[in-house]
Design a protein around this motif. Structure first.
Motif: not given
Length: 935
Positions: A335, A348, A353, A361
Motif C-alpha cells: 500500500g 487500501v 488501509g 485500519s
C-alpha cells in the motif's frame, strides 16, 4: 477386555517439532486429508469420494482422498449413494479459500451425500508405506478438523477411531470420538492404553451453518480442546483435562476387528457397540461439511494449527499473507508509494488501509480479529452486532448470539439487556418500563394481552393460575390447558382440566361435588365413568343413557388389586393382567421389577417401556401391555364398550417410542393408538405379524413431555373409534377382525424403539373401562335402523314395523329412517325433524361460527370420525356430522359444542360447530346424515 485385539500403547516422550517436509506439512504429521483430489483426478461439485462398494473392495470410481503426510493412510467412503461423501466448493469463510497456516489454495471440502455418511481408513487396502495410522499409538498427539453442522440433535462425529472392549466398564465405547454431543457441545474423548477414558468438553453449544475449526492436543499430561469460529480471529482454549493420573495416557491401539484386520479411523461417522464385525454398530453420523483433517504425533502449539494464520508476510506490511488473501486484500501490495514492488501501491491494501471505512485500519482489524471489509465489524465488536465482544463472552462464552436474540426467553432482546445492564441468561431479570412494575416483561404482556395494564394477579384464561405465575412457569396465559400441572388437574378437584373445558367451558366454575345436569351423579362420578355431565340421561350408572345400567370399572390405583393379578416390584397385586403373548419373560415373574403400584395420595401406576415392537412381533416376551379382561365386566362379545387411559407427567420420547391405549385378544390381534415419538400421534391395527391401516394425524403440542395425556377407545354399535386429546386416531380400516370375539383385553401399553433402547417410565393415573348394558336405545328386529316401538307408533297408518327405511308416506322428500333419526313425523309432511342452524360464538373469541343443532336418539356419544367428522351410533342408526367450506368436499373439521335434553325423552339435542368458519362470519356448510349401523 479382549486382549487378543488390544495392543497397549507405548509411553513415548513427546517429539519436538522438526523442519517442515513440505509447505503444508508438519514433520510429525501422521495423516492429512485435504480433499483436493489427486493428480489429474480433481473434484467437481457433487462428485463422490472414492468408494468401496459397502466396504467390499476399493473401487476405481470416485475422487481419491490421498494422505498428504506421505504415509499412505488413504481415506475411502462406504459407497456412492446415501452412505457416502461428496465434494463441495470452498468459499471465503466456508471454510476458507486458502489454508490460513500455509497459504495453500483450498478449493473443496466434503459433505454427507445422505443420512448415512461413512468415510474411513482401511490399511489392508491402502497398504501404507510409512506410519500406519490404523496401528499407530502415541503419548503426544494432535487432531484437527474444520466442520459445520446442518443438524442440531444427537451425537455427530467428525473424526473417530473404531474398536470395542477398550474402556473399562463400557465395552461399547470406541477408541476415540472427536464429535458433537446430543446437547450440541463439542468434545474430544479417547480411551488410553490402560483402558481409562478421558474427555475435554466445550461448554458452549454449537450453532448450525457455522464453520468451526477444532483442534485437540495431548502431551501426555493435559488433554486440551481448542476452537476457532469462522474465518477471523484466533483459536481459543475451551476445555482441558488432566490425564497424568493414568498409568499410561497414550492413545490405545484397538487391535484387530473380527476379520483379523486393524480397526480403522473414521471421518463423518462414529461407532458404539460390542460387535467385532467392522460393518456393524455404526452411528453418530455427521450431517454437514468437513475439511482439512490432520493427525499429528506431537502436541502442536495453537499457532501451528491449520486454521491459524501463519507468519508469512510476502509484502512486509505486517499483515499475514493468508489473512490478506482471505479478506480480499492484495498480499503482494503493502500500500505504500512506492510499494514493495517499486510501484505506486493501493493504500487500501496496506497496514493503514481502511477498505470498509469504519475508521479502523487493516492492522487494527487483524490484531482484533474483526473483518476489514465489514463496516459493522470493528475491534471490540468483531461480529458487528452492536454487542461488545467482551459482554458476549462474559455472558455466552461465544459471539454466536445476535442483538435481537433472546436466549433467556424473557421477551427482552440482548441489546436491551445490554443497555439496561440486566442478565441476558436469566428470564427473571429484565428491564420494565411500566409506572408500576409487575414482575412481568412488557413484551410478554403485549403479546398475550395487547397492553401492559394488568397487574399480574389476574387470571386471564380462568385456569386458576395468576398471570404472573404463568410467566414464571413459561406457560400460555391465554390457554387454560397451558399450565405447569403435570397431571392435568391444575385446580386439584379430581376432574381432568381438558374434560372440564370440553363440558363446562372452563376449569374453575364446576367442582367435583357439583351436579351440573341434576341427574343425581356428581361431576366426579360422571368424569370417572366417562358419562356426559351435561346430559341428565347419561349418568355414572348408565353412561350411554339408554335406560339400562352399565358396568363401570374405574381404577385410580389407590388400592391394591385382586390376588392373582400381576404383582409389582413390591409384590403388591395390581389388579391388571397382560395382553396374551406379551410380558412372558421369566425374569418378570412372579413380581415384575419394572412396574410399581403407588397407592399413596392420588395413586399412580408406573411401568417401564421395553424395546419391543408389535410391527414385526419383535421381543414380545418383554412387551408392556397391561389392562383388564372385558369378560370380568360381563362382556360376552356383542356389547358396546369404552376405555379411557390417563397418563400424567409423560416421559420425553423420540424415534418410534410409543405409549397409549389398546384393545385386543393377543399381541397379533389388537388395535392401538397413542403418542409416538416426540409429540406425534398414531392409530393402527395389528392382525398377524405386522401393523396395518396406520394413521398419523400429526404432531400435537399438547403431547409434549411432562404433560398429561388422555387416550380413548370405544366400540359402539359395531363402530370402533380412537382419539387422543379429542383428535381422531382411528385406523383407516375398522378392526373388524376383533368383532365377534368373546373376550378382549383393554388397557395401556408402552414401547421404546429407535432411541438407543432407552427405556421410559410412563405414569398412569387412571384406567376407566365401561361395558354397556345394551348396544343401543331400543329393539330393531327387522334391522331397518328404526326402533320397532317407534315404527309401531309413528308409522301406525303406513305399515307399522313392516315399513321400510326408504319409504316416505307423507311425501315430504324425507325417508322414514331420516325422520326417525332426527325426530320427525313420517306421516306429517310439515314435520321433517328439528335440525336448526345458526351463527354463534361458541368458544368465547368474539367471532361467530356456523353451528348446527341436531336432535338424535338418547344415549348418543359422539367421537371424532374420518375427515374431521363427528360420529355416534345409537341402536341401529349411525349419525355423521360433516363440514365443508365450499361444498366441493365435506372434510372440514367439526367439533361438538354441547348437548341438552329435548322435549322428547327419546331424543337429545347436540350442537356442532364448523371449526374453519371461526372468523369468517360463519361461512361454510354443515350436514347431518343418518345411516343404518353396520352389524
Amino acid at each position: 477386555m479382549k486382549s487378543k485385539n488390544r495392543i497397549p500403547g507405548v509411553a513415548w516422550a513427546p517429539i519436538l517439532p522438526c523442519a517442515l517436509v513440505a509447505s503444508s506439512l508438519h514433520a510429525n504429521t501422521i495423516a492429512y486429508w485435504r480433499f483436493e483430489g489427486e493428480g489429474a483426478t480433481l473434484p467437481t461439485n457433487g462428485a463422490f469420494v472414492q468408494d468401496t462398494n459397502s466396504r467390499a473392495a476399493v473401487q476405481a470410481a470416485g475422487v481419491p482422498v490421498p494422505d498428504l503426510s506421505g504415509n499412505g493412510n488413504r481415506l475411502y467412503t462406504w459407497d456412492d449413494n446415501v452412505t457416502g461423501h461428496v465434494y463441495r466448493p470452498a468459499l471465503a469463510g466456508a471454510p476458507f479459500t486458502a489454508v490460513p497456516q500455509t497459504g495453500e489454495a483450498n478449493g473443496w471440502y466434503i459433505e454427507n451425500s445422505g443420512a448415512y455418511p461413512a468415510s474411513f481408513t482401511w490399511s489392508n487396502q491402502s497398504a501404507p508405506t510409512g506410519t500406519n495410522l490404523d496401528t499407530w499409538t502415541s503419548l503426544a498427539w494432535t487432531i484437527e478438523a474444520s466442520c459445520y453442522t446442518d443438524v442440531l440433535d444427537g451425537f455427530r462425529t467428525v473424526v473417530g477411531r473404531e474398536g470395542n472392549d477398550l474402556k473399562t466398564g463400557e465395552a461399547a465405547h470406541a477408541a476415540l470420538y472427536f464429535q458433537k454431543m446430543s446437547n450440541n457441545q463439542f468434545r474430544i474423548a479417547y480411551v488410553d492404553a490402560s483402558g481409562v477414558a478421558h474427555e475435554a468438553l466445550d461448554p458452549t453449544a454449537m450453532s448450525s451453518a457455522t464453520w468451526y475449526h477444532f483442534a485437540a492436543t495431548c502431551d501426555g499430561v493435559t488433554l486440551k480442546l481448542y476452537k476457532k469460529t469462522g474465518s477471523t480471529g484466533a483459536y481459543a482454549l475451551v476445555a482441558s483435562t488432566d490425564v497424568s493420573g493414568s498409568s499410561n495416557p497414550a492413545l490405545i491401539n484397538p487391535g484387530n476387528d473380527g476379520t483379523g484386520q486393524p480397526w480403522g479411523w473414521t471421518v463423518g461417522r462414529g461407532r458404539y457397540g460390542t460387535n467385532d464385525d467392522p460393518n456393524q454398530d455404526h452411528g453418530d453420523r455427521w450431517d454437514g461439511g468437513i475439511d482439512e483433517v490432520r493427525i499429528s504425533d506431537v502436541a502442536l502449539d495453537p499457532g501451528q494449527f491449520l486454521a491459524a494464520f501463519g507468519a508469512s508476510d510476502s509484502d512486509g506490511d505486517g499483515l499475514p499473507t493468508t489473512w490478506e488473501s482471505e479478506n480480499g486484500l492484495d498480499p503482494n501490495d503493502n500500500g505504500l508509494n512506492p510499494n514493495n514492488n517499486g510501484v505506486a501501491g493501493d493504500p487500501v491494501n496496506g497496514a493503514a488501509g481502511d477498505p470498509d471505512g469504519d475508521t479502523f485500519s487493516n492492522l487494527l482489524e487483524y490484531e482484533a480479529g474483526s473483518d476489514p471489509q465489514n463496516q459493522a465489524s470493528v475491534p471490540g465488536d468483531t461480529d458487528g452486532d452492536t454487542l461488545p465482544d467482551q459482554w458476549e463472552q462474559d455472558h455466552f462464552q461465544s459471539l454466536a448470539q445476535g442483538r435481537f436474540d433472546d436466549p433467556d426467553n424473557d421477551f427482552t432482546a440482548n441489546d436491551e439487556e445490554y443497555v439496561a445492564n440486566t442478565d441476558p441468561n436469566n428470564r427473571l431479570v429484565f428491564p420494565e418500563f411500566e409506572a408500576a412494575p409487575d414482575g412481568i416483561p412488557d413484551g410478554w404482556e403485549m403479546l398475550h394481552f395487547t397492553n401492559t395494564d394488568r397487574d399480574g394477579f389476574g387470571d386471564f384464561d380462568g385456569d386458576g393460575v395468576i398471570d404472573l405465575q404463568e410467566y414464571l412457569d413459561n406457560t400460555n396465559p391465554e390457554d387454560p390447558l397451558s399450565n405447569s400441572s403435570t397431571n392435568g388437574d391444575v385446580d386439584g378437584d379430581g376432574l381432568d382440566d381438558r374434560w372440564e373445558i370440553q363440558h363446562f367451558g372452563d376449569i374453575t366454575s364446576q367442582g367435583a361435588a357439583d351436579d351440573f345436569d341434576g341427574d343425581g351423579s356428581t361431576n366426579l362420578q360422571e368424569y370417572q365413568a366417562t358419562s356426559d355431565p351435561k346430559l341428565a340421561s347419561s349418568k355414572h350408572t348408565d353412561v350411554n343413557g339408554d335406560g339400562t345400567d352399565d358396568v363401570v370399572s374405574f381404577m385410580d390405583f389407590t388400592t391394591a388389586g385382586d390376588a392373582g393379578t400381576i404383582s409389582d416390584v413390591d409384590a403388591e397385586a395390581t389388579g391388571l393382567v397382560r395382553l396374551a403373548n406379551t410380558g412372558t419373560n421369566p425374569a418378570y415373574l412372579p413380581n415384575d421389577p419394572n412396574i410399581n403400584l403407588n397407592t399413596s395420595g392420588t395413586g399412580t401406576f408406573t411401568f417401564r417401556t421395553e424395546t419391543t415392537d408389535f410391527n414385526g412381533q419383535q421381543f414380545m416376551s418383554n412387551m408392556a401391555a397391561l389392562g383388564i379382561n372385558l369378560s370380568s365386566l360381563g362382556f360376552t362379545g356383542g356389547q358396546d364398550f369404552k376405555v379411557r387411559v390417563k397418563f400424567v407427567n409423560t416421559p420425553a420420547m423420540g424415534g418410534a417410542d410409543q405409549i397409549g391405549i389398546f384393545a385386543g385378544a393377543s399381541s397379533t390381534q389388537l388395535v392401538r393408538g397413542g403418542r409416538i415419538g416426540v409429540n406425534g400421534s398414531l392409530g393402527v391395527n395389528t392382525n398377524g405379524d405386522n401393523d396395518s391401516a396406520a394413521v398419523f394425524p400429526g404432531n400435537q403440542d399438547s403431547l409434549a413431555a411432562a404433560r398429561p395425556m388422555t387416550a380413548e377407545l370405544s366400540r359402539v354399535g359395531g363402530v370402533w373409534a380412537l382419539s387422543l386429546h379429542g383428535v381422531d386416531i382411528t385406523p383407516s380400516e375398522q378392526p373388524g377382525f376383533l368383532n365377534g370375539l368373546t373376550d378382549l383385553t383393554v388397557g395401556f401399553f408402552g414401547a421404546d424403539w429407535n432411541t438407543g433402547n432407552a427405556h421410559k417410565f410412563p405414569v398412569v393415573e387412571s384406567l376407566t373401562v365401561v361395558r354397556m348394558g345394551s348396544a343401543g336405545s331400543g329393539a330393531d328386529a327387522d334391522g331397518d335402523g328404526m326402533d320397532d316401538a317407534w315404527e309401531a307408533d309413528k308409522l301406525a297408518n303406513s305399515g307399522g314395523t313392516a315399513a321400510t327405511a326408504t319409504g316416505d308416506p307423507d311425501g315430504d322428500g324425507v325417508d322414514n329412517l331420516t325422520e326417525f333419526a332426527f325426530n320427525g313425523d313420517p306421516e306429517n309432511g310439515a314435520d321433517r325433524g328439528g335440525i336448526v342452524s345458526s351463527l354463534a360464538d361458541t368458544n368465547g373469541d368474539s367471532q361467530r361460527e356456523l353451528t348446527l343443532t341436531v336432535p338424535v336418539r338418547a344415549g348418543a356419544i359422539f367421537a371424532a370420525g374420518a375427515n374431521g367428522s363427528q360420529v355416534a351410533t345409537v341402536g341401529s342408526v349411525t349419525y355423521t356430522i360433516q363440514g365443508s367450506q365450499d361444498l366441493s368436499s365435506f372434510t372440514d373439521a367439526v367439533e361438538r359444542v354441547s348437548s341438552a335434553a329435548s322435549g322428547d325423552p327419546a331424543y337429545e339435542l347436540h350442537t356442532f360447530r364448523l371449526v374453519s368458519s371461526d372468523g369468517l362470519a360463519g361461512k361454510g356448510f354443515l350436514q347431518a346424515r343418518a345411516t343404518i349401523a353396520s352389524p
